[in-house]
Scaffold this active site. Sequence first.
Site, PDB file in Angstrom:
ATOM      1  CG  ASP A 129      -7.500  -4.630   3.306  1.00 31.26           C
ATOM      2  OD1 ASP A 129      -8.544  -4.523   3.876  1.00 31.26           O
ATOM      3  OD2 ASP A 129      -7.174  -3.874   2.614  1.00 31.26           O
ATOM      4  CE1 TYR A 185      -3.368  -2.271   0.139  1.00 33.27           C
ATOM      5  CE2 TYR A 185      -3.174  -2.704   2.298  1.00 33.27           C
ATOM      6  CZ  TYR A 185      -3.808  -3.095   1.154  1.00 33.27           C
ATOM      7  OH  TYR A 185      -4.773  -4.224   1.392  1.00 33.27           O
ATOM      8  CE  LYS A 192       1.633 -18.049  -2.157  1.00 31.16           C
ATOM      9  NZ  LYS A 192       0.868 -19.269  -2.115  1.00 31.16           N
ATOM     10  CG  ASP A 201      -1.686 -20.197  -0.082  1.00 27.86           C
ATOM     11  OD1 ASP A 201      -1.209 -20.108   0.767  1.00 27.86           O
ATOM     12  OD2 ASP A 201      -1.241 -20.938  -1.169  1.00 27.86           O
ATOM     13  CG  ASP A 221     -13.098  -6.932   5.066  1.00 29.24           C
ATOM     14  OD1 ASP A 221     -12.986  -6.305   5.985  1.00 29.24           O
ATOM     15  OD2 ASP A 221     -13.903  -6.609   3.934  1.00 29.24           O
TER      16      ASP A 221
END
Length: 357
Positions: free
Chosen positions: A246, A143, A190, A222, A250
């Site tokens: 993020d 970001y 990851k 994942d 959610d």
Amino acid sequence: MAKKHILVVPGDGIGQEVTAVGKKVLDKIAEKFGHEFTYDEALIGHVAIEATGEALPEESLNKMRASDAVLFGAVGHPKYDNDPSAKVRPEQGLLKMRKELGLYANLRPIKLFDELLGASSIKPEVLKGADILFFRELTGDIYFGEKGRENNGDTAFDIARYSRFEVERIARKAFEAARTRRKKLCSVDKANVIETSRLWREVIQKIAPEYPDVEVEHQFVDATAMLLIKDPRRFDVVVTANLFGDILTDEASQIAGSMGMLASASIGDGTGVYEPIHGSAHDITGKGVANPLASVLSAALLLDISFGMKEESEAVINAVDQVLKAGFRTGDIADAGTPKDQVLGTEAMGEKVLSYL
Ligand code: NAD
């Protein structure tokens, strides 16, 4: 007996309505446990723009810095949602607050109250007892790195960047939180393909021996996305980078069923900010129907994290649990089987929580 100064920053829309309830709960806790809480208020968002022309006036920021914790509502107004070109916008207040207060860790507890098991789309037998605390890094990653276009705009790039100290400071917060819970920490990355993830894992592995009482596991993002739905109870504290956090938070919010129930904290090395995850909800503003429990649970988080008042925090969570057990609901969490007289408005729900406290 502790003396604490709390800044109440309701912001816009239902932020005003739900934060008033959160503050009453803090007041009740002070009375019940013999603490002295003093309060001040500050402007942010649309209300601040209307009053001063700025989304986060310097005066508000100074008050935040001078307080022991901030109880925040929400920012937003339909006026800006329909005008993407507006130069001064409510959410700028939010981003500036996070930046200026150095809030590098976003904490989101996902706790499902038994009474609301039916509100989630996941099977009750898989969910029952799920209680996860997410630590999402908030100031680094893809970001905030260099971004741009090449090749006449046909190629785009975003650089993900993390430094050792950024990983270490949030990891320490997560390890410390795990110590006060079930002593399990899952670090999500990851590391099989991403270099920042390899640094992330290296840092976690390096500091883990300093917390020998905490059991650490590393999961790929994942696999974590899959395990959250398959077996949410296996998680206690989860720590992860900005982008993965993020998305995963959610996903995990659906475990708890309703937005009106979820609280979050943003913390750094100074003042912490506690807020519901929902927005200013202008569709229901002024109707007195907003669910105030996310703000009440934000107050519980504030007591626990910023003030170290575990017992006080648990008293608040228990009161919410009792209210739900007694069958009371706000409209967003009521179902076809809820008797009409048990469906409460914002204030009445607040009064119920106070009465159980
Ligand atoms: P929202 O969270 O405000 O509302 C989404 C839906 O959930 C709406 O139907 C709303 O009525 C309902 N809802 C939300 N909170 C509720 C509660 N406590 N009780 C009952 N129902 C509730 O999200 P949105 O509609 O996408 O955004 C509205 C405004 O809020 C926008 O301006 C947006 O930018 C802003 N926003 C701010 C924040 C924040 O301040 N942290 C977060 C998200 C959105």
